[in-house]
Write an enzyme that holds these catalytic residues in place. Sequence first.
Site, PDB file in Angstrom:
ATOM      1  CG  ASP A  98      67.374 -44.329  -7.602  1.00  0.00           C
ATOM      2  OD1 ASP A  98      66.381 -44.009  -8.269  1.00  0.00           O
ATOM      3  OD2 ASP A  98      67.763 -43.679  -6.604  1.00  0.00           O
ATOM      4  CD  GLU A 120      71.032 -39.550 -10.627  1.00  0.00           C
ATOM      5  OE1 GLU A 120      70.270 -40.396 -10.167  1.00  0.00           O
ATOM      6  OE2 GLU A 120      70.733 -38.349 -10.729  1.00  0.00           O
ATOM      7  CD  GLU A 134      63.793 -45.607  -4.446  1.00  0.00           C
ATOM      8  OE1 GLU A 134      64.017 -45.947  -3.262  1.00  0.00           O
ATOM      9  OE2 GLU A 134      62.659 -45.356  -4.863  1.00  0.00           O
ATOM     10  CG  HIS A 209      57.779 -38.810  -3.684  1.00  0.00           C
ATOM     11  ND1 HIS A 209      58.480 -37.641  -3.834  1.00  0.00           N
ATOM     12  CD2 HIS A 209      58.496 -39.751  -4.329  1.00  0.00           C
ATOM     13  CE1 HIS A 209      59.563 -37.863  -4.528  1.00  0.00           C
ATOM     14  NE2 HIS A 209      59.617 -39.146  -4.839  1.00  0.00           N
ATOM     15  NE  ARG A 211      57.424 -47.609  -4.174  1.00  0.00           N
ATOM     16  CZ  ARG A 211      56.394 -48.405  -4.428  1.00  0.00           C
ATOM     17  NH1 ARG A 211      56.092 -49.382  -3.605  1.00  0.00           N
ATOM     18  NH2 ARG A 211      55.667 -48.239  -5.515  1.00  0.00           N
ATOM     19  CG  HIS A 242      54.389 -38.885  -5.903  1.00  0.00           C
ATOM     20  ND1 HIS A 242      53.781 -40.061  -6.264  1.00  0.00           N
ATOM     21  CD2 HIS A 242      55.611 -38.909  -6.486  1.00  0.00           C
ATOM     22  CE1 HIS A 242      54.602 -40.764  -7.015  1.00  0.00           C
ATOM     23  NE2 HIS A 242      55.720 -40.094  -7.171  1.00  0.00           N
TER      24      HIS A 242
HETATM   25  C1  UD1 Z   1      59.250 -44.177  -8.069  1.00  0.00           C
HETATM   26  C2  UD1 Z   1      60.703 -44.571  -7.848  1.00  0.00           C
HETATM   27  C3  UD1 Z   1      61.414 -43.552  -6.989  1.00  0.00           C
HETATM   28  C4  UD1 Z   1      61.213 -42.155  -7.477  1.00  0.00           C
HETATM   29  C5  UD1 Z   1      59.749 -41.878  -7.635  1.00  0.00           C
HETATM   30  C6  UD1 Z   1      59.607 -40.511  -8.230  1.00  0.00           C
HETATM   31  C7  UD1 Z   1      60.907 -46.997  -7.759  1.00  0.00           C
HETATM   32  C8  UD1 Z   1      61.110 -48.173  -6.897  1.00  0.00           C
HETATM   33  N1  UD1 Z   1      60.824 -45.827  -7.150  1.00  0.00           N
HETATM   34  O1  UD1 Z   1      58.576 -44.386  -6.851  1.00  0.00           O
HETATM   35  O2  UD1 Z   1      62.786 -43.850  -6.982  1.00  0.00           O
HETATM   36  O3  UD1 Z   1      61.718 -41.259  -6.518  1.00  0.00           O
HETATM   37  O4  UD1 Z   1      59.172 -42.853  -8.513  1.00  0.00           O
HETATM   38  O5  UD1 Z   1      58.325 -40.050  -8.262  1.00  0.00           O
HETATM   39  O6  UD1 Z   1      60.863 -47.150  -8.946  1.00  0.00           O
HETATM   40  N2  UD1 Z   1      50.910 -42.631  -9.937  1.00  0.00           N
HETATM   41  C9  UD1 Z   1      49.950 -42.178 -10.821  1.00  0.00           C
HETATM   42  N3  UD1 Z   1      50.359 -41.442 -11.909  1.00  0.00           N
HETATM   43  C10 UD1 Z   1      51.631 -41.099 -12.125  1.00  0.00           C
HETATM   44  C11 UD1 Z   1      52.607 -41.543 -11.205  1.00  0.00           C
HETATM   45  C12 UD1 Z   1      52.228 -42.320 -10.129  1.00  0.00           C
HETATM   46  O7  UD1 Z   1      48.776 -42.420 -10.658  1.00  0.00           O
HETATM   47  O8  UD1 Z   1      51.925 -40.419 -13.108  1.00  0.00           O
HETATM   48  C13 UD1 Z   1      50.507 -43.432  -8.763  1.00  0.00           C
HETATM   49  C14 UD1 Z   1      50.108 -44.865  -9.125  1.00  0.00           C
HETATM   50  O9  UD1 Z   1      49.010 -45.238  -8.339  1.00  0.00           O
HETATM   51  C15 UD1 Z   1      51.351 -45.659  -8.688  1.00  0.00           C
HETATM   52  C16 UD1 Z   1      51.831 -44.855  -7.495  1.00  0.00           C
HETATM   53  O10 UD1 Z   1      51.588 -43.510  -7.860  1.00  0.00           O
HETATM   54  O11 UD1 Z   1      51.029 -46.966  -8.371  1.00  0.00           O
HETATM   55  C17 UD1 Z   1      53.261 -45.020  -7.072  1.00  0.00           C
HETATM   56  O12 UD1 Z   1      54.152 -45.000  -8.149  1.00  0.00           O
HETATM   57  P1  UD1 Z   1      55.429 -46.011  -8.182  1.00  0.00           P
HETATM   58  O13 UD1 Z   1      56.161 -45.870  -9.448  1.00  0.00           O
HETATM   59  O14 UD1 Z   1      54.997 -47.346  -7.765  1.00  0.00           O
HETATM   60  O15 UD1 Z   1      56.396 -45.612  -7.074  1.00  0.00           O
HETATM   61  P2  UD1 Z   1      57.018 -44.301  -6.629  1.00  0.00           P
HETATM   62  O16 UD1 Z   1      56.837 -44.365  -5.181  1.00  0.00           O
HETATM   63  O17 UD1 Z   1      56.490 -43.189  -7.440  1.00  0.00           O
HETATM   64  N1  UDP Z   2      59.135 -32.316 -10.015  1.00  0.00           N
HETATM   65  C1  UDP Z   2      58.197 -31.829 -10.916  1.00  0.00           C
HETATM   66  N2  UDP Z   2      56.922 -31.577 -10.481  1.00  0.00           N
HETATM   67  C2  UDP Z   2      56.547 -31.802  -9.192  1.00  0.00           C
HETATM   68  C3  UDP Z   2      57.511 -32.315  -8.284  1.00  0.00           C
HETATM   69  C4  UDP Z   2      58.789 -32.588  -8.730  1.00  0.00           C
HETATM   70  O1  UDP Z   2      58.508 -31.608 -12.077  1.00  0.00           O
HETATM   71  O2  UDP Z   2      55.378 -31.545  -8.871  1.00  0.00           O
HETATM   72  C5  UDP Z   2      60.500 -32.591 -10.488  1.00  0.00           C
HETATM   73  C6  UDP Z   2      61.627 -32.034  -9.674  1.00  0.00           C
HETATM   74  O3  UDP Z   2      61.937 -30.721 -10.029  1.00  0.00           O
HETATM   75  C7  UDP Z   2      62.753 -33.000  -9.990  1.00  0.00           C
HETATM   76  C8  UDP Z   2      62.044 -34.312 -10.175  1.00  0.00           C
HETATM   77  O4  UDP Z   2      60.679 -33.980 -10.422  1.00  0.00           O
HETATM   78  O5  UDP Z   2      63.365 -32.688 -11.224  1.00  0.00           O
HETATM   79  C9  UDP Z   2      62.170 -35.129  -8.946  1.00  0.00           C
HETATM   80  O6  UDP Z   2      61.311 -36.183  -9.029  1.00  0.00           O
HETATM   81  P1  UDP Z   2      60.681 -36.887  -7.794  1.00  0.00           P
HETATM   82  O7  UDP Z   2      60.654 -35.950  -6.646  1.00  0.00           O
HETATM   83  O8  UDP Z   2      59.410 -37.489  -8.257  1.00  0.00           O
HETATM   84  O9  UDP Z   2      61.670 -38.124  -7.559  1.00  0.00           O
HETATM   85  P2  UDP Z   2      63.091 -38.314  -6.947  1.00  0.00           P
HETATM   86  O10 UDP Z   2      63.962 -37.180  -7.277  1.00  0.00           O
HETATM   87  O11 UDP Z   2      62.859 -38.489  -5.493  1.00  0.00           O
HETATM   88  O12 UDP Z   2      63.562 -39.583  -7.525  1.00  0.00           O
END
Ligand code: UD1
Ligand code: UDP
Length: 381
Positions: A98, A120, A134, A209, A211, A242
């Site tokens: 999603d 999924e 999502e 984490h 949104r 996160h």
């Molecule tokens: C995304 C997904 C959400 C999922 C989440 C898991 C969307 C709309 N949402 O949201 O469904 O639950 O990921 O984590 O796609 N960043 C880093 N390095 C990384 C990852 C993130 O620096 O490896 C920082 C960046 O500044 C980035 C911010 O985190 O801009 C947010 O990441 P983003 O993908 O925009 O949204 P999530 O809130 O992580």
């Molecule tokens: N996870 C991980 N390291 C972390 C936090 C989460 O590997 O520090 C794993 C967790 O076990 C799960 C997945 O990341 O498999 C979930 O991802 P996240 O919480 O980022 O997103 P969501 O499930 O909300 O989409």
Amino acid sequence: MTKLKVMSVFGTRPEAIKMAPLVLELDRREGIESLVCVTAQHREMLDSVLRVFGIAPDYDLNVMQSGQTLAGITSRVLGGLGGVLTLARPDLVLVHGDTSTTFAAALAAFYAKIPCGHVEAGLRTHDRWSPYPEEMNRQLVGRLASLHFAPTANNAANLARENITKGVYITGNTVIDALGYTAHGEGFESPELNALDFTGRRVITLTCHRRENYGEPMEHIFAAVRCIARGNPDVLVVYPVHLSPVVREAARRNLGGISNVALIEPLSAVDMHRLMAKSYMVMTDSGGLQEEAPALGRPVLVLRAETERPEAVEAGTVALAGTDTERIVELASSLLHNAAAYERMARAVNPYGDGQASGRIADAIEFEFKLRAAPPEEFRP
Ligand code: UD1
Ligand code: UDP
């Protein structure tokens, strides 16, 4: 014989963890040429998963920017993947879940007139604002995709209510397959985890984490965590924070400097799954953790108003705590101080899968493309 070209597209940590077992399964199928395109909507957090599962992508769109907007991610993925699809011409594009990557990739496949398989599929809250964005991403991908791999019968029923009945397979969730690769074994890779003293302490694994929790809800959640930590000195809250700057600022401001709250860097999937296995309970707004923790026999308080994963709530191992400070504290206290309440929730249940989801999805793909005579048997818990 030309092989069936299947391209898996993913970009965030949770998608990667859940697509990795399927990619490894597709790699093993003789009739399939398995390609991987990562969007890198997440960078470090994605790379950590690729390393754990030993996956080397064929294409990397590298779209992540700090403080990225939903429109920005979507347009960079749509443009970038369009080019890759023109070049590679896969027979099928697989997307997961999603995220913005999922939606943009499914749309790019549609524009290229390439069928899309949604892994999924069919999870719903029916509230377009929760989880945001999502829920809408998932609904839109339901429209765009031709094949729908629904983890549970309940998910398939959600699709049927939207008249999506063709190409639907009930497969179980690949997250349980992933646990088979990661959850066993002892010890941690993370120096921060290794530096923690777990002796005689009840660990609460915390993640937050999403949104829809940005702003006030997150403040309320962290106020509850402060209260739980201060009121229970034997508890150790471990929170891998996160990398989102919004989340990091709020976590540091609210929870920094509390002696029994450890704010640590994101963990590898191996460490995360082992940490959960070692924990007393889990508090989270994540989707994936709601599926993993029940399989590991750990009670979960979900820090969200709604969940698209009602199966474990029905099984009694997950409770919807919401984002109200008092209610979260009350539910956590009950689990910490009422042995009967804890025992009721701390049971290993597997409503989401049996570890065979990737095999069923690969079988279903082979069946759809006439490489196999019979469809896979449905997953039943
Ligand atoms: C995304 C997904 C959400 C999922 C989440 C898991 C969307 C709309 N949402 O949201 O469904 O639950 O990921 O984590 O796609 N960043 C880093 N390095 C990384 C990852 C993130 O620096 O490896 C920082 C960046 O500044 C980035 C911010 O985190 O801009 C947010 O990441 P983003 O993908 O925009 O949204 P999530 O809130 O992580
Ligand atoms: N996870 C991980 N390291 C972390 C936090 C989460 O590997 O520090 C794993 C967790 O076990 C799960 C997945 O990341 O498999 C979930 O991802 P996240 O919480 O980022 O997103 P969501 O499930 O909300 O989409």
